[in-house]
Design a protein around this motif. Structure first.
Motif, PDB file in Angstrom:
ATOM      1  N   GLN A  39       0.824  -1.224   0.000  1.00  0.00           N
ATOM      2  CA  GLN A  39       0.000   0.000   0.000  1.00  0.00           C
ATOM      3  C   GLN A  39       0.858   1.274   0.000  1.00  0.00           C
ATOM      4  OE1 GLN A  39      -3.253  -0.296  -0.423  1.00  0.00           O
ATOM      5  NE2 GLN A  39      -2.848  -2.503  -0.370  1.00  0.00           N
ATOM      6  N   GLN A  40       2.065   1.181   0.568  1.00  0.00           N
ATOM      7  CA  GLN A  40       2.858   2.410   0.769  1.00  0.00           C
ATOM      8  C   GLN A  40       3.956   2.612  -0.272  1.00  0.00           C
ATOM      9  OE1 GLN A  40       2.588  -0.110   3.243  1.00  0.00           O
ATOM     10  NE2 GLN A  40       2.835   0.832   5.251  1.00  0.00           N
ATOM     11  N   THR A  41       4.201   1.597  -1.116  1.00  0.00           N
ATOM     12  CA  THR A  41       5.333   1.725  -2.053  1.00  0.00           C
ATOM     13  C   THR A  41       4.914   1.379  -3.484  1.00  0.00           C
ATOM     14  OG1 THR A  41       6.030  -0.584  -1.811  1.00  0.00           O
ATOM     15  CG2 THR A  41       6.989   0.988  -0.263  1.00  0.00           C
ATOM     16  N   PHE A  42       5.749   1.812  -4.425  1.00  0.00           N
ATOM     17  CA  PHE A  42       5.605   1.388  -5.826  1.00  0.00           C
ATOM     18  C   PHE A  42       7.005   1.016  -6.294  1.00  0.00           C
ATOM     19  CE2 PHE A  42       5.683   2.106 -10.398  1.00  0.00           C
ATOM     20  CZ  PHE A  42       4.536   1.433 -10.813  1.00  0.00           C
ATOM     21  N   THR A  43       7.168  -0.195  -6.812  1.00  0.00           N
ATOM     22  CA  THR A  43       8.528  -0.630  -7.161  1.00  0.00           C
ATOM     23  C   THR A  43       8.800  -0.490  -8.658  1.00  0.00           C
ATOM     24  OG1 THR A  43       8.023  -2.940  -7.659  1.00  0.00           O
ATOM     25  CG2 THR A  43       8.387  -2.399  -5.332  1.00  0.00           C
ATOM     26  N   MET A  44      10.043  -0.260  -8.996  1.00  0.00           N
ATOM     27  CA  MET A  44      10.417  -0.201 -10.405  1.00  0.00           C
ATOM     28  C   MET A  44      10.375  -1.607 -11.023  1.00  0.00           C
ATOM     29  SD  MET A  44      10.453   2.871 -10.966  1.00  0.00           S
ATOM     30  CE  MET A  44      11.047   3.074 -12.640  1.00  0.00           C
ATOM     31  N   HIS A  45      10.429  -2.631 -10.183  1.00  0.00           N
ATOM     32  CA  HIS A  45      10.215  -3.998 -10.680  1.00  0.00           C
ATOM     33  C   HIS A  45       8.791  -4.112 -11.224  1.00  0.00           C
ATOM     34  CE1 HIS A  45       8.652  -8.118  -9.804  1.00  0.00           C
ATOM     35  NE2 HIS A  45       9.675  -8.414 -10.595  1.00  0.00           N
ATOM     36  N   ASN A  46       7.851  -3.558 -10.456  1.00  0.00           N
ATOM     37  CA  ASN A  46       6.454  -3.525 -10.855  1.00  0.00           C
ATOM     38  C   ASN A  46       6.299  -2.698 -12.160  1.00  0.00           C
ATOM     39  OD1 ASN A  46       3.697  -3.524 -10.854  1.00  0.00           O
ATOM     40  ND2 ASN A  46       3.444  -2.511  -8.861  1.00  0.00           N
ATOM     41  N   TYR A  47       7.002  -1.571 -12.192  1.00  0.00           N
ATOM     42  CA  TYR A  47       6.961  -0.688 -13.369  1.00  0.00           C
ATOM     43  C   TYR A  47       7.394  -1.453 -14.637  1.00  0.00           C
ATOM     44  CZ  TYR A  47       8.443   3.110 -16.487  1.00  0.00           C
ATOM     45  OH  TYR A  47       8.624   3.927 -17.562  1.00  0.00           O
ATOM     46  N   HIS A  48       8.531  -2.165 -14.541  1.00  0.00           N
ATOM     47  CA  HIS A  48       9.039  -2.887 -15.719  1.00  0.00           C
ATOM     48  C   HIS A  48       8.114  -4.030 -16.120  1.00  0.00           C
ATOM     49  CE1 HIS A  48      12.529  -0.429 -15.978  1.00  0.00           C
ATOM     50  NE2 HIS A  48      12.930  -0.732 -14.758  1.00  0.00           N
ATOM     51  N   THR A  49       7.469  -4.644 -15.119  1.00  0.00           N
ATOM     52  CA  THR A  49       6.498  -5.694 -15.440  1.00  0.00           C
ATOM     53  C   THR A  49       5.327  -5.083 -16.214  1.00  0.00           C
ATOM     54  OG1 THR A  49       7.098  -6.756 -13.369  1.00  0.00           O
ATOM     55  CG2 THR A  49       5.113  -7.573 -14.420  1.00  0.00           C
ATOM     56  N   LEU A  50       4.882  -3.904 -15.765  1.00  0.00           N
ATOM     57  CA  LEU A  50       3.768  -3.232 -16.461  1.00  0.00           C
ATOM     58  C   LEU A  50       4.155  -2.846 -17.893  1.00  0.00           C
ATOM     59  CD1 LEU A  50       2.237  -0.827 -13.758  1.00  0.00           C
ATOM     60  CD2 LEU A  50       1.098  -2.754 -14.885  1.00  0.00           C
ATOM     61  N   VAL A  51       5.400  -2.370 -18.064  1.00  0.00           N
ATOM     62  CA  VAL A  51       5.858  -2.011 -19.412  1.00  0.00           C
ATOM     63  C   VAL A  51       5.760  -3.238 -20.315  1.00  0.00           C
ATOM     64  CG1 VAL A  51       7.851  -1.312 -20.834  1.00  0.00           C
ATOM     65  CG2 VAL A  51       7.432  -0.162 -18.641  1.00  0.00           C
ATOM     66  N   ALA A  52       6.252  -4.384 -19.809  1.00  0.00           N
ATOM     67  CA  ALA A  52       6.264  -5.607 -20.629  1.00  0.00           C
ATOM     68  C   ALA A  52       4.848  -6.102 -20.916  1.00  0.00           C
ATOM     69  CB  ALA A  52       7.063  -6.694 -19.906  1.00  0.00           C
ATOM     70  N   GLU A  53       3.953  -5.993 -19.913  1.00  0.00           N
ATOM     71  CA  GLU A  53       2.629  -6.604 -20.084  1.00  0.00           C
ATOM     72  C   GLU A  53       1.586  -5.647 -20.662  1.00  0.00           C
ATOM     73  OE1 GLU A  53       1.637  -8.177 -16.251  1.00  0.00           O
ATOM     74  OE2 GLU A  53       3.096  -9.812 -16.417  1.00  0.00           O
ATOM     75  N   LYS A  54       1.701  -4.343 -20.299  1.00  0.00           N
ATOM     76  CA  LYS A  54       0.620  -3.419 -20.701  1.00  0.00           C
ATOM     77  C   LYS A  54       1.106  -2.203 -21.473  1.00  0.00           C
ATOM     78  CE  LYS A  54      -2.582  -4.961 -17.274  1.00  0.00           C
ATOM     79  NZ  LYS A  54      -3.141  -4.829 -15.969  1.00  0.00           N
ATOM     80  N   GLY A  55       2.424  -2.111 -21.633  1.00  0.00           N
ATOM     81  CA  GLY A  55       2.946  -1.003 -22.432  1.00  0.00           C
ATOM     82  C   GLY A  55       3.444   0.152 -21.581  1.00  0.00           C
TER      83      GLY A  55
END
Ligand code: NAD
Length: 422
Positions: free
Chosen positions: A243-259
């Protein structure tokens, strides 16, 4: 004596806590004497007598050896264990086989897993940077693992011969370039050890309104150890701090999966929501980054060896070891030792030339750790005022124009006067 205790990882601090101190060797007694008066003045000013520190001297280093025959007497460790929090000056590292560095012994015995080093610039301090005020970071260095765990075997020892033979015969290792003349060191990095350190860094960022936590590692080369540190760090953020963080790992996963656009939007939303951004940087690049773009970094979480290099490089950027504070903390048990980060400076001991700022800023960290933030801030602002007025100890006076050089004791008195007048 009244002691600090801990409940559910929250410190319970009495109004008159007993806090052990180790004055230290070399310049230790001078900087301790100057600092104690300043700390007491800050607490008195902030709380008008409602809170006070009951200082209790405990022995370690040369003084302990002379008085008790032990470099680190059992009573010292017992007193710190009981009191939870201690303040410490520099200690001579005893020379001779089989004697552990006293600092390492304290860290290991109390399992002080986080070495915390805030690095910020104080106006007026001589710095090699054009814009040193852009540096404002807090380093969380893992303190118990890595090649510093002390698992090393000497060249030609029976242990190293056995180990190399086992690696070659049982694990088909062919990469030991000179097996007959190698020494071997072992680098343990665990999921538990990494996550408790990264968790402490994220907790700190949340409690202190910091915006990013950067995981610094050499996972590109050491995939399972330092790569593990990065992976487990991201995993912790995405589970315990979802709830308190956003990771760049998550960001790169989103780039790969959703653009790219979706990922960029998610990152922008996280920033607007005040989430802490967790990113990672490779250690060698980090040493460039802190020089070229220090404003991009905030809280750093890293393995032991990387943390050692980065701490000293960053301290040099903002004025060197005379002013760099530090602490070794176990946030789960509450044990914490706040300490001057420099050594005993035998070349200037007893001459009134030592700068007490490293010990004083460590004391300020200690007060903040106790929740006595008002007193902590009084010390920092008094140091700021003295440095801006260019009234400084010998180390800074040499490289500042129009500075007034004062002795260690005079500098302490100046800070006490500033605090009392505030
Ligand atoms: P050092 O930090 O004592 O000194 C390095 C240089 O910095 C010296 O020129 C010294 O005069 C200067 N300096 C250090 N602190 C200063 C201060 N507060 N004000 C002004 N100048 C300061 O390092 P060293 O000479 O390599 O080590 C001396 C001893 O200290 C050794 O026994 C070493 O093992 C020990 N040591 C202890 C600690 C510790 O207790 N945390 C840390 C480092 C070294």
């Amino acid at each position: 004596m009244t002691y600090i205790t801990i409940q559910n990882e929250t410190l319970l601090v009495p109004k008159q806590p007993t806090i052990p101190f180790i004055a230290g060797d070399g310049i230790g007694p001078e900087i301790w004497e100057a600092s104690q008066a300043v700390i007491d003045a800050a607490v008195a000013k902030a709380y008008q007598g409602e809170k006070t520190i009951q200082w209790r001297e405990v022995l370690a280093g040369e003084k302990a050896f002379k008085e008790t025959g032990a470099w680190l007497p059992k009573e010292t460790l017992a007193a710190i264990t009981e009191a939870k929090v201690a303040l410490k000056g520099p200690l001579t590292t005893p020379i001779g086989g089989g004697i552990r560095s006293l600092n390492v012994a304290l860290r290991q015995d109390l399992d002080l897993f986080a070495c915390v080093r805030p690095v910020r610039y104080f106006t007026g301090v001589p710095s090699p940077l054009k814009e040193p005020e852009k540096t404002d970071m807090v380093i969380f260095r893992e303190n118990t693992e890595d090649v510093y765990a002390g698992i090393e075997f000497e060249k030609d020892s029976p242990e190293v011969n056995q180990l190399i033979q086992m690696l070659q015969e049982q694990f088909a290792v062919k990469k030991i370039r000179f097996p007959k003349t190698s020494a071997i060191g072992i680098k343990p990095i665990s999921k538990e050890g990494s996550q408790r350190l990264v968790g402490a860094a994220i907790d700190y960022a949340l409690a202190n309104d910091r915006s990013t936590v950067t995981l610094v590692h050499k996972g590109n080369i050491m995939k399972f150890t330092e790569g593990g540190f990065k992976k487990w760090g991201y995993e912790l953020a995405e589970s315990a701090y979802a709830q308190q963080t956003f990771t760049m790992h998550n960001y790169h996963t989103l780039v790969a999966e959703k653009g790219q656009a979706v990922a960029d939007q998610a990152l922008a939303d996280a920033k607007v929501a005040g989430k802490i951004i967790i990113n990672d940087v490779i250690a060698d690049n980090m040493l460039q980054q802190i020089l070229l773009y220090p404003e991009k970094y905030d809280v750093i979480a890293t393995c032991n060896l990387n943390g050692d290099y980065i701490s000293d490089a960053l301290a040099a950027q903002v004025g060197g070891i005379g002013i760099a504070p530090g602490a070794n903390i176990n946030y789960q048990t509450g044990h914490a030792i706040f300490e001057a980060t420099h050594g005993t400076a035998p070349d200037i001991a007893g001459q009134g030339k030592a700068n007490p700022c490293s010990l004083l800023l460590s004391a300020s960290m200690m007060l903040a750790y106790l929740g006595w933030t008002k007193a902590a801030q009084l010390i920092e602002s008094a140091i700021e005022e003295a440095l801006t007025a260019k009234k400084v100890t010998a180390d800074f006076a040499h490289s500042m124009t129009d500075a007034t050089e004062v002795s260690t004791g005079e500098f302490g008195q100046l800070l006490t006067d500033i605090i009392t007048a505030q």
